[in-house]
Design a protein around this motif. Structure first.
Motif, PDB file in Angstrom:
ATOM      1  N   GLY A  88       0.848  -1.181   0.000  1.00 52.50           N
ATOM      2  CA  GLY A  88       0.000   0.000   0.000  1.00 52.50           C
ATOM      3  C   GLY A  88       0.881   1.227   0.000  1.00 52.50           C
ATOM      4  N   ALA A  89       0.373   2.322   0.532  1.00 49.47           N
ATOM      5  CA  ALA A  89       1.157   3.553   0.602  1.00 49.47           C
ATOM      6  C   ALA A  89       2.408   3.307   1.442  1.00 49.47           C
TER       7      ALA A  89
ATOM      8  N   MET B 149       9.832   7.251  -4.237  1.00 49.14           N
ATOM      9  CA  MET B 149       8.850   7.319  -5.313  1.00 49.14           C
ATOM     10  C   MET B 149       7.633   8.156  -4.922  1.00 49.14           C
ATOM     11  N   ASN B 150       7.289   8.148  -3.636  1.00 47.40           N
ATOM     12  CA  ASN B 150       6.105   8.866  -3.151  1.00 47.40           C
ATOM     13  C   ASN B 150       6.436  10.211  -2.515  1.00 47.40           C
ATOM     14  N   LYS B 151       7.605  10.742  -2.823  1.00 45.70           N
ATOM     15  CA  LYS B 151       8.072  11.968  -2.196  1.00 45.70           C
ATOM     16  C   LYS B 151       7.093  13.132  -2.377  1.00 45.70           C
ATOM     17  N   LEU B 152       6.472  13.210  -3.547  1.00 48.26           N
ATOM     18  CA  LEU B 152       5.542  14.305  -3.815  1.00 48.26           C
ATOM     19  C   LEU B 152       4.405  14.324  -2.801  1.00 48.26           C
ATOM     20  N   TYR B 153       3.930  13.148  -2.415  1.00 50.29           N
ATOM     21  CA  TYR B 153       2.824  13.039  -1.460  1.00 50.29           C
ATOM     22  C   TYR B 153       3.316  13.169  -0.018  1.00 50.29           C
ATOM     23  N   ILE B 154       4.477  12.635   0.245  1.00 48.09           N
ATOM     24  CA  ILE B 154       5.026  12.665   1.603  1.00 48.09           C
ATOM     25  C   ILE B 154       5.383  14.091   2.018  1.00 48.09           C
ATOM     26  N   ASP B 155       5.842  14.883   1.063  1.00 43.29           N
ATOM     27  CA  ASP B 155       6.274  16.245   1.376  1.00 43.29           C
ATOM     28  C   ASP B 155       5.112  17.210   1.597  1.00 43.29           C
ATOM     29  N   ASP B 156       3.896  16.801   1.296  1.00 43.59           N
ATOM     30  CA  ASP B 156       2.716  17.626   1.546  1.00 43.59           C
ATOM     31  C   ASP B 156       2.069  17.129   2.833  1.00 43.59           C
TER      32      ASP B 156
ATOM     33  N   VAL C 206      -1.665  15.948   2.617  1.00 41.69           N
ATOM     34  CA  VAL C 206      -1.821  14.730   1.812  1.00 41.69           C
ATOM     35  C   VAL C 206      -1.231  13.536   2.551  1.00 41.69           C
ATOM     36  N   TYR C 207      -0.080  13.752   3.174  1.00 38.45           N
ATOM     37  CA  TYR C 207       0.558  12.686   3.941  1.00 38.45           C
ATOM     38  C   TYR C 207      -0.376  12.166   5.036  1.00 38.45           C
ATOM     39  N   ARG C 208      -1.032  13.089   5.736  1.00 38.32           N
ATOM     40  CA  ARG C 208      -1.959  12.697   6.801  1.00 38.32           C
ATOM     41  C   ARG C 208      -3.148  11.931   6.233  1.00 38.32           C
ATOM     42  N   GLN C 209      -3.726  12.435   5.163  1.00 41.28           N
ATOM     43  CA  GLN C 209      -4.908  11.810   4.587  1.00 41.28           C
ATOM     44  C   GLN C 209      -4.615  10.402   4.072  1.00 41.28           C
ATOM     45  N   VAL C 210      -3.466  10.240   3.441  1.00 39.37           N
ATOM     46  CA  VAL C 210      -3.100   8.916   2.929  1.00 39.37           C
ATOM     47  C   VAL C 210      -2.902   7.934   4.074  1.00 39.37           C
ATOM     48  N   GLY C 211      -2.254   8.381   5.149  1.00 39.80           N
ATOM     49  CA  GLY C 211      -2.043   7.519   6.305  1.00 39.80           C
ATOM     50  C   GLY C 211      -3.343   7.084   6.953  1.00 39.80           C
ATOM     51  N   GLU C 212      -4.361   7.917   6.862  1.00 41.34           N
ATOM     52  CA  GLU C 212      -5.652   7.600   7.471  1.00 41.34           C
ATOM     53  C   GLU C 212      -6.509   6.677   6.600  1.00 41.34           C
ATOM     54  N   GLN C 213      -6.064   6.357   5.390  1.00 42.19           N
ATOM     55  CA  GLN C 213      -6.851   5.516   4.500  1.00 42.19           C
ATOM     56  C   GLN C 213      -6.834   4.040   4.901  1.00 42.19           C
TER      57      GLN C 213
ATOM     58  N   TRP D 253       1.471   5.382   7.180  1.00 41.62           N
ATOM     59  CA  TRP D 253       2.106   4.864   5.981  1.00 41.62           C
ATOM     60  C   TRP D 253       2.915   3.598   6.312  1.00 41.62           C
ATOM     61  N   GLY D 254       3.031   2.723   5.336  1.00 40.82           N
ATOM     62  CA  GLY D 254       3.916   1.583   5.494  1.00 40.82           C
ATOM     63  C   GLY D 254       5.376   2.002   5.365  1.00 40.82           C
ATOM     64  N   ARG D 255       6.259   1.135   5.816  1.00 41.05           N
ATOM     65  CA  ARG D 255       7.697   1.393   5.749  1.00 41.05           C
ATOM     66  C   ARG D 255       8.361   0.377   4.823  1.00 41.05           C
TER      67      ARG D 255
END
Length: 246
Positions: free
Chosen positions: A164-165, A170-177, A180-187, A193-195
């Protein structure tokens, strides 16, 4: 487990070929195998960020089959190398690159090869990625079943990890916001987020320990797909409501 192999006087449990090892899941996978006594050969378009005994790096593009060198004695293959955006032509890298790895390394290593693990993505199941990336990752799941069917007579298991996330470059664009980072983690159900190392452990498990598993997919998504489809009707109660306040 295959017999131990000797390389320059050092004994290893086996030889592992991992693509896309310069960063992220591929890097953590390579490190995990080395730490567990395996020799690892990494293939990546970029230079290595790993400098430890037992790891050997090849700067190659898996899209260019003719430049992939011969490697014998491979015990495990991990098809991890991937690109994300459509302008990067994911089909050429994510899918046809894996085809090239098969063409160059599978047949010469039959008799020693035990397992192949392909790396897909939850976007293959929920369709949330860009078009070519989504299709390439979906095709890797079908490719896993194809290889499992064809290589079973040779004692080769073939499985697929579906991250998953994950906190990778590769996901730097989303992680740096931050939002967005919070919203993705809550999905997902775990709420973060996974590691990369968590996916690496799943890859290692399917490669080494899951000796009666082939043609399967393993979700490492924190329950993301479950959460996406989880709708509770108004006023509905569940057995564990109010036991732990979140």
């Amino acid at each position: 487990m295959k017999n131990l192999i000797e390389v320059n006087g050092q004994m290893y449990k086996g030889r592992v070929l991992v693509t896309g090892t310069s960063r992220g899941i591929g890097r953590e996978t390579a490190l995990l195998f080395v730490r567990n006594g395996f020799e690892v050969i990494g293939i990546d378009r970029e230079e290595s960020s790993i400098d430890i005994p037992g790891y050997f790096h090849l700067v190659r593009d898996i899209r260019d089959k003719d430049k992939l060198p011969s490697i014998n004695g491979i015990t495990y293959i991990v098809n991890n190398a991937g690109v994300l955006y459509d302008y990067e032509k994911p089909m050429e890298n994510n899918l046809y690159g894996a085809f090239n790895i098969e063409d160059v390394y599978v047949k010469p290593n039959l008799g020693n090869l035990s397992s192949i693990v392909n790396i897909s993505s939850t976007t293959a199941l929920n369709g949330h990625g860009e078009r070519e990336y989504t299709c390439s990752k979906g095709a890797l799941i079908s490719y896993t079943v194809y290889l499992a069917n064809n290589l079973a007579p040779y004692g080769v298991r073939v499985n697929c990890v579906i991250p998953g996330a994950c906190e990778t470059e590769m996901n730097k664009l989303y992680i740096d916001d931050p939002e967005v980072y919070r919203q993705v983690g809550e999905q997902n159900l775990i709420g973060r987020w996974g590691r990369p190392e968590e996916n690496a452990r799943a890859i290692y498990f399917l490669s080494v320990d899951a000796t009666f598993t082939t043609g399967e997919t393993l979700l490492v998504d924190g329950g993301e797909l479950i959460r996406n489809w989880y709708i509770r009707s108004k006023g509905e109660k569940r057995p564990y409501d109010n036991i732990i306040q979140i």
